[in-house]
Design a protein around this motif. Structure first.
Motif, PDB file in Angstrom:
ATOM      1  N   ILE A   7       0.842  -1.196   0.000  1.00 57.43           N
ATOM      2  CA  ILE A   7       0.000   0.000   0.000  1.00 57.43           C
ATOM      3  C   ILE A   7       0.877   1.247   0.000  1.00 57.43           C
ATOM      4  O   ILE A   7       1.665   1.451   0.914  1.00 57.43           O
ATOM      5  CB  ILE A   7      -0.949  -0.001   1.214  1.00 57.43           C
ATOM      6  CG1 ILE A   7      -1.881  -1.218   1.154  1.00 57.43           C
ATOM      7  CG2 ILE A   7      -1.742   1.298   1.285  1.00 57.43           C
ATOM      8  CD1 ILE A   7      -2.723  -1.420   2.395  1.00 57.43           C
ATOM      9  N   HIS A   9       0.764   5.285   0.100  1.00 57.45           N
ATOM     10  CA  HIS A   9      -0.168   6.355   0.464  1.00 57.45           C
ATOM     11  C   HIS A   9       0.609   7.582   0.906  1.00 57.45           C
ATOM     12  O   HIS A   9       1.809   7.514   1.163  1.00 57.45           O
ATOM     13  CB  HIS A   9      -1.125   5.876   1.564  1.00 57.45           C
ATOM     14  CG  HIS A   9      -0.455   5.703   2.890  1.00 57.45           C
ATOM     15  ND1 HIS A   9      -0.727   6.530   3.951  1.00 57.45           N
ATOM     16  CD2 HIS A   9       0.489   4.836   3.315  1.00 57.45           C
ATOM     17  CE1 HIS A   9       0.008   6.157   4.982  1.00 57.45           C
ATOM     18  NE2 HIS A   9       0.765   5.132   4.626  1.00 57.45           N
ATOM     19  N   GLU A  13      -4.303  11.307   4.353  1.00 56.44           N
ATOM     20  CA  GLU A  13      -5.702  10.940   4.172  1.00 56.44           C
ATOM     21  C   GLU A  13      -6.437  10.745   5.488  1.00 56.44           C
ATOM     22  O   GLU A  13      -5.862  10.239   6.449  1.00 56.44           O
ATOM     23  CB  GLU A  13      -5.815   9.665   3.337  1.00 56.44           C
ATOM     24  CG  GLU A  13      -5.136   8.444   3.922  1.00 56.44           C
ATOM     25  CD  GLU A  13      -3.661   8.354   3.624  1.00 56.44           C
ATOM     26  OE1 GLU A  13      -3.240   8.661   2.508  1.00 56.44           O
ATOM     27  OE2 GLU A  13      -2.912   7.969   4.530  1.00 56.44           O
ATOM     28  N   PHE A  18      -9.180   6.448   3.856  1.00 57.48           N
ATOM     29  CA  PHE A  18      -8.137   5.447   3.640  1.00 57.48           C
ATOM     30  C   PHE A  18      -8.760   4.052   3.576  1.00 57.48           C
ATOM     31  O   PHE A  18      -8.506   3.284   2.655  1.00 57.48           O
ATOM     32  CB  PHE A  18      -7.085   5.518   4.753  1.00 57.48           C
ATOM     33  CG  PHE A  18      -6.054   4.448   4.648  1.00 57.48           C
ATOM     34  CD1 PHE A  18      -4.960   4.598   3.820  1.00 57.48           C
ATOM     35  CD2 PHE A  18      -6.182   3.273   5.377  1.00 57.48           C
ATOM     36  CE1 PHE A  18      -4.008   3.601   3.712  1.00 57.48           C
ATOM     37  CE2 PHE A  18      -5.243   2.266   5.277  1.00 57.48           C
ATOM     38  CZ  PHE A  18      -4.146   2.427   4.447  1.00 57.48           C
ATOM     39  N   ASN A  21     -10.743   3.489   0.429  1.00 56.06           N
ATOM     40  CA  ASN A  21      -9.886   3.360  -0.747  1.00 56.06           C
ATOM     41  C   ASN A  21      -9.174   2.013  -0.794  1.00 56.06           C
ATOM     42  O   ASN A  21      -9.008   1.425  -1.860  1.00 56.06           O
ATOM     43  CB  ASN A  21      -8.882   4.508  -0.808  1.00 56.06           C
ATOM     44  CG  ASN A  21      -9.545   5.821  -1.146  1.00 56.06           C
ATOM     45  OD1 ASN A  21     -10.696   5.866  -1.572  1.00 56.06           O
ATOM     46  ND2 ASN A  21      -8.827   6.906  -0.941  1.00 56.06           N
ATOM     47  N   LEU A  73      -2.841   4.718  -3.310  1.00 58.95           N
ATOM     48  CA  LEU A  73      -4.026   5.312  -2.699  1.00 58.95           C
ATOM     49  C   LEU A  73      -3.978   6.836  -2.726  1.00 58.95           C
ATOM     50  O   LEU A  73      -3.419   7.468  -1.828  1.00 58.95           O
ATOM     51  CB  LEU A  73      -4.174   4.854  -1.243  1.00 58.95           C
ATOM     52  CG  LEU A  73      -4.457   3.389  -1.011  1.00 58.95           C
ATOM     53  CD1 LEU A  73      -4.611   3.119   0.467  1.00 58.95           C
ATOM     54  CD2 LEU A  73      -5.681   2.936  -1.772  1.00 58.95           C
ATOM     55  N   ASN A  75      -5.721  10.541  -2.273  1.00 54.91           N
ATOM     56  CA  ASN A  75      -6.693  10.968  -1.277  1.00 54.91           C
ATOM     57  C   ASN A  75      -7.157  12.385  -1.589  1.00 54.91           C
ATOM     58  O   ASN A  75      -6.593  13.064  -2.447  1.00 54.91           O
ATOM     59  CB  ASN A  75      -6.117  10.865   0.136  1.00 54.91           C
ATOM     60  CG  ASN A  75      -5.018  11.849   0.399  1.00 54.91           C
ATOM     61  OD1 ASN A  75      -5.271  13.027   0.634  1.00 54.91           O
ATOM     62  ND2 ASN A  75      -3.765  11.389   0.337  1.00 54.91           N
ATOM     63  N   ILE A  80      -0.933  12.199  -4.073  1.00 53.14           N
ATOM     64  CA  ILE A  80       0.049  11.218  -3.617  1.00 53.14           C
ATOM     65  C   ILE A  80       1.410  11.453  -4.258  1.00 53.14           C
ATOM     66  O   ILE A  80       2.442  11.248  -3.642  1.00 53.14           O
ATOM     67  CB  ILE A  80      -0.457   9.781  -3.847  1.00 53.14           C
ATOM     68  CG1 ILE A  80       0.460   8.789  -3.128  1.00 53.14           C
ATOM     69  CG2 ILE A  80      -0.588   9.471  -5.322  1.00 53.14           C
ATOM     70  CD1 ILE A  80      -0.107   7.405  -3.023  1.00 53.14           C
ATOM     71  N   CYS A  86       6.526   8.372  -2.235  1.00 54.85           N
ATOM     72  CA  CYS A  86       5.497   7.657  -3.004  1.00 54.85           C
ATOM     73  C   CYS A  86       5.896   7.568  -4.474  1.00 54.85           C
ATOM     74  O   CYS A  86       5.679   6.538  -5.123  1.00 54.85           O
ATOM     75  CB  CYS A  86       4.143   8.346  -2.857  1.00 54.85           C
ATOM     76  SG  CYS A  86       3.498   8.312  -1.172  1.00 54.85           S
TER      77      CYS A  86
END
Length: 134
Positions: A7, A9, A13, A18, A21, A73, A75, A80, A86
């Motif tokens: 994951i 992220h 978020e 979260f 999603n 993910l 948000n 992101i 990320c």
């Protein structure tokens, strides 16, 4: 440990968003183990030594060693790709030819803050409606 899903992220978020999603983007019913940094890395310690060399970081080691599906993910509060870490995770996933899925709303990938603000209002309205009905 088995890791089916990684994951990625942005740490900005809201927790309910979260969860929604993750649920929306979860790849398949058979995927069970997930790498989620806030539950996998010691958050109460200074982890700078763990990430000082990105290619030996826990993030990279999971991506390379487990070869999980990557769940990106976005948000409603922060794009992101506004977080360099990320961007690195997605870059590595691409270099390793890992499957990448987007959980949540693709509109939240935009950098346009006006669009993000509008999306936030929609989410707040939906959240208020949910709590008023139940």
């Amino acid at each position: 440990l088995k890791c089916d899903v990684f994951i990625s992220h942005a740490w900005a978020e809201p927790v309910f968003e979260f969860g929604q999603n993750v649920e929306k983007g979860w790849p398949t019913a058979g995927d069970a183990g997930a790498y989620f940094c806030c539950l996998s890395n010691p958050q109460h310690l200074d982890i700078s030594s763990m990430i000082s060399t990105p290619s030996s970081s826990p993030f990279y080691r999971v991506l390379e060693g487990c070869r999980p599906k990557v769940l990106l993910l976005p948000n409603s509060l922060q794009p992101i790709h506004g977080r360099l870490w990320c961007v690195y995770e997605i870059f590595v996933a691409g270099e390793l030819s890992l499957d990448i899925a987007v959980g949540g709303h693709r509109e939240d990938l935009v950098m346009d803050r006006r669009a993000a603000a509008q999306r936030k209002e929609e989410l707040e309205g939906a959240r208020a409606a949910h709590y008023n009905n139940g």
